[in-house]
Design a protein around this motif. Structure first.
Motif, mmCIF file in Angstrom:
data_model
loop_
_atom_site.group_PDB
_atom_site.id
_atom_site.type_symbol
_atom_site.label_atom_id
_atom_site.label_comp_id
_atom_site.label_asym_id
_atom_site.label_seq_id
_atom_site.Cartn_x
_atom_site.Cartn_y
_atom_site.Cartn_z
ATOM 1 N N LEU A 1 30.905 53.581 21.383
ATOM 2 C CA LEU A 1 30.014 54.370 20.531
ATOM 3 C C LEU A 1 29.142 53.458 19.668
ATOM 4 C CD1 LEU A 1 32.390 57.238 19.339
ATOM 5 C CD2 LEU A 1 30.782 57.249 21.247
ATOM 6 N N ARG A 2 29.747 52.405 19.112
ATOM 7 C CA ARG A 2 28.971 51.452 18.293
ATOM 8 C C ARG A 2 27.899 50.761 19.133
ATOM 9 N NH1 ARG A 2 33.914 50.314 16.032
ATOM 10 N NH2 ARG A 2 34.204 48.550 17.437
ATOM 11 N N ASP A 3 28.270 50.350 20.345
ATOM 12 C CA ASP A 3 27.304 49.671 21.210
ATOM 13 C C ASP A 3 26.150 50.599 21.596
ATOM 14 O OD1 ASP A 3 28.874 47.427 21.088
ATOM 15 O OD2 ASP A 3 29.777 47.710 23.068
ATOM 16 N N ALA A 4 26.464 51.852 21.863
ATOM 17 C CA ALA A 4 25.418 52.808 22.237
ATOM 18 C C ALA A 4 24.488 53.082 21.057
ATOM 19 C CB ALA A 4 26.045 54.102 22.730
ATOM 20 N N ALA A 5 25.042 53.127 19.857
ATOM 21 C CA ALA A 5 24.235 53.416 18.677
ATOM 22 C C ALA A 5 23.428 52.207 18.211
ATOM 23 C CB ALA A 5 25.134 53.901 17.542
ATOM 24 N N SER A 6 23.748 51.022 18.703
ATOM 25 C CA SER A 6 23.071 49.823 18.217
ATOM 26 C C SER A 6 21.689 49.617 18.831
ATOM 27 C CB SER A 6 23.932 48.590 18.491
ATOM 28 O OG SER A 6 24.014 48.349 19.882
ATOM 29 N N GLY A 7 21.337 50.404 19.840
ATOM 30 C CA GLY A 7 20.027 50.274 20.475
ATOM 31 C C GLY A 7 18.923 50.842 19.599
ATOM 32 N N PRO A 8 17.683 50.643 20.021
ATOM 33 C CA PRO A 8 16.555 51.206 19.256
ATOM 34 C C PRO A 8 16.629 52.726 19.203
ATOM 35 C CG PRO A 8 15.785 49.818 21.090
ATOM 36 C CD PRO A 8 17.256 49.894 21.186
ATOM 37 N N ILE A 9 16.023 53.301 18.194
ATOM 38 C CA ILE A 9 16.126 54.738 17.948
ATOM 39 C C ILE A 9 15.522 55.557 19.091
ATOM 40 C CG2 ILE A 9 13.979 54.957 16.639
ATOM 41 C CD1 ILE A 9 17.213 56.696 15.699
ATOM 42 N N TRP A 10 14.519 55.032 19.763
ATOM 43 C CA TRP A 10 13.875 55.779 20.851
ATOM 44 C C TRP A 10 14.604 55.635 22.179
ATOM 45 C CZ3 TRP A 10 11.746 51.526 18.467
ATOM 46 C CH2 TRP A 10 11.703 50.376 19.228
ATOM 47 N N GLN A 11 15.591 54.747 22.240
ATOM 48 C CA GLN A 11 16.331 54.534 23.492
ATOM 49 C C GLN A 11 17.476 55.531 23.588
ATOM 50 O OE1 GLN A 11 18.157 50.720 23.752
ATOM 51 N NE2 GLN A 11 18.325 50.795 25.979
ATOM 52 N N ASP A 12 17.670 56.073 24.774
ATOM 53 C CA ASP A 12 18.720 57.056 25.018
ATOM 54 C C ASP A 12 20.075 56.355 25.026
ATOM 55 O OD1 ASP A 12 20.245 59.184 25.749
ATOM 56 O OD2 ASP A 12 19.363 59.432 27.726
ATOM 57 N N PRO A 13 20.999 56.716 24.131
ATOM 58 C CA PRO A 13 22.289 56.026 24.057
ATOM 59 C C PRO A 13 23.276 56.437 25.143
ATOM 60 C CG PRO A 13 22.218 57.760 22.429
ATOM 61 C CD PRO A 13 20.855 57.719 23.080
ATOM 62 N N THR A 14 22.995 57.517 25.853
ATOM 63 C CA THR A 14 23.989 57.997 26.815
ATOM 64 C C THR A 14 24.128 57.071 28.022
ATOM 65 O OG1 THR A 14 22.317 59.412 27.853
ATOM 66 C CG2 THR A 14 23.726 60.413 26.187
ATOM 67 N N SER A 15 23.103 56.299 28.325
ATOM 68 C CA SER A 15 23.208 55.406 29.485
ATOM 69 C C SER A 15 24.313 54.373 29.272
ATOM 70 C CB SER A 15 21.872 54.727 29.768
ATOM 71 O OG SER A 15 21.452 53.974 28.641
ATOM 72 N N VAL A 16 24.441 53.865 28.059
ATOM 73 C CA VAL A 16 25.512 52.903 27.753
ATOM 74 C C VAL A 16 26.871 53.575 27.903
ATOM 75 C CG1 VAL A 16 26.524 51.467 25.930
ATOM 76 C CG2 VAL A 16 24.039 51.566 26.211
ATOM 77 N N LEU A 17 26.991 54.789 27.389
ATOM 78 C CA LEU A 17 28.271 55.493 27.444
ATOM 79 C C LEU A 17 28.673 55.825 28.877
ATOM 80 C CD1 LEU A 17 27.807 57.923 24.431
ATOM 81 C CD2 LEU A 17 28.965 55.704 24.473
ATOM 82 N N VAL A 18 27.724 56.220 29.687
ATOM 83 C CA VAL A 18 28.033 56.565 31.075
ATOM 84 C C VAL A 18 28.505 55.327 31.827
ATOM 85 C CG1 VAL A 18 26.997 57.299 33.254
ATOM 86 C CG2 VAL A 18 26.515 58.564 31.174
ATOM 87 N N VAL A 19 27.804 54.223 31.651
ATOM 88 C CA VAL A 19 28.188 52.988 32.353
ATOM 89 C C VAL A 19 29.590 52.560 31.942
ATOM 90 C CG1 VAL A 19 27.677 50.517 32.529
ATOM 91 C CG2 VAL A 19 25.852 52.182 32.768
ATOM 92 N N ARG A 20 29.883 52.588 30.660
ATOM 93 C CA ARG A 20 31.208 52.167 30.188
ATOM 94 C C ARG A 20 32.306 53.066 30.733
ATOM 95 N NH1 ARG A 20 30.572 49.067 25.363
ATOM 96 N NH2 ARG A 20 28.899 47.619 25.887
ATOM 97 N N ALA A 21 32.087 54.375 30.704
ATOM 98 C CA ALA A 21 33.114 55.305 31.181
ATOM 99 C C ALA A 21 33.348 55.131 32.680
ATOM 100 C CB ALA A 21 32.707 56.743 30.860
ATOM 101 N N VAL A 22 32.284 54.955 33.441
ATOM 102 C CA VAL A 22 32.427 54.792 34.889
ATOM 103 C C VAL A 22 33.138 53.479 35.214
ATOM 104 C CG1 VAL A 22 31.103 54.408 37.014
ATOM 105 C CG2 VAL A 22 30.503 56.285 35.494
ATOM 106 N N GLU A 23 32.778 52.404 34.513
ATOM 107 C CA GLU A 23 33.455 51.118 34.748
ATOM 108 C C GLU A 23 34.943 51.208 34.436
ATOM 109 O OE1 GLU A 23 31.324 48.430 32.255
ATOM 110 O OE2 GLU A 23 29.848 47.952 33.800
ATOM 111 N N ARG A 24 35.275 51.863 33.342
ATOM 112 C CA ARG A 24 36.678 51.982 32.949
ATOM 113 C C ARG A 24 37.454 52.821 33.958
ATOM 114 N NH1 ARG A 24 35.555 52.836 27.805
ATOM 115 N NH2 ARG A 24 35.512 50.642 27.358
ATOM 116 N N ARG A 25 36.845 53.901 34.436
ATOM 117 C CA ARG A 25 37.498 54.764 35.420
ATOM 118 C C ARG A 25 37.723 54.011 36.725
ATOM 119 N NH1 ARG A 25 33.745 58.906 36.190
ATOM 120 N NH2 ARG A 25 34.006 59.272 33.982
ATOM 121 N N ALA A 26 36.733 53.236 37.148
ATOM 122 C CA ALA A 26 36.878 52.456 38.381
ATOM 123 C C ALA A 26 37.965 51.398 38.228
ATOM 124 C CB ALA A 26 35.547 51.801 38.742
ATOM 125 N N GLY A 27 38.067 50.802 37.061
ATOM 126 C CA GLY A 27 39.124 49.821 36.812
ATOM 127 C C GLY A 27 40.508 50.434 36.885
#
Length: 119
Positions: free
Chosen positions: A64-90
């Motif tokens: 959540l911190r990493d996703a929120a650290s991006g610029p305000i106009w950048q969509d934070p969900t892309s970071v969250l999706v990548v992290r969740a998918v990587e963790r699930r695959a692991g």
């Protein structure tokens, strides 16, 4: 030739095409910024979840911190999706590895040994 079949370009016709392109591009940009801001409010609501609830959806507080650290106009969900998918695959790979470690190694059976010795 009739005047109905003629297409006349005025001096401002290319300006009109450029202006409409800019307006369309500007509108698309505004929509993207609005979606990103809305998704940031959802990200703030995810911050209210406890660690167990975040783990259930495959996220951590650091995600959540990493996703929120991006610029305000950048969509934070892309970071969250990548992290969740990587963790699930692991996790899936860890389960496969543990199942492979539990399987006994296949020994050649008697029929295989007999046919191998005949050659």
């Amino acid at each position: 030739m009739s005047y109905m079949g003629e297409v006349r370009r005025t001096a401002f016709s290319s300006f009109g095409a450029a202006a409409s392109g800019l307006l369309a591009g500007g509108f698309v940009t505004l929509v993207r910024i609005a979606k990103a801001l809305h998704r940031r409010t959802v990200l703030n609501r995810l911050g209210d979840f406890d660690d167990r609830m975040l783990k259930d959806i495959g996220l951590t507080r650091a995600d959540l911190r990493d996703a929120a650290s991006g610029p305000i106009w950048q969509d934070p969900t892309s970071v969250l999706v990548v992290r969740a998918v990587e963790r699930r695959a692991g996790r899936r790979q860890a389960v496969r590895d543990s199942l492979d470690a539990m399987r006994p190694q296949a020994e050649p059976n008697a029929a295989t040994r007999e046919t191998a010795g005949c050659h």
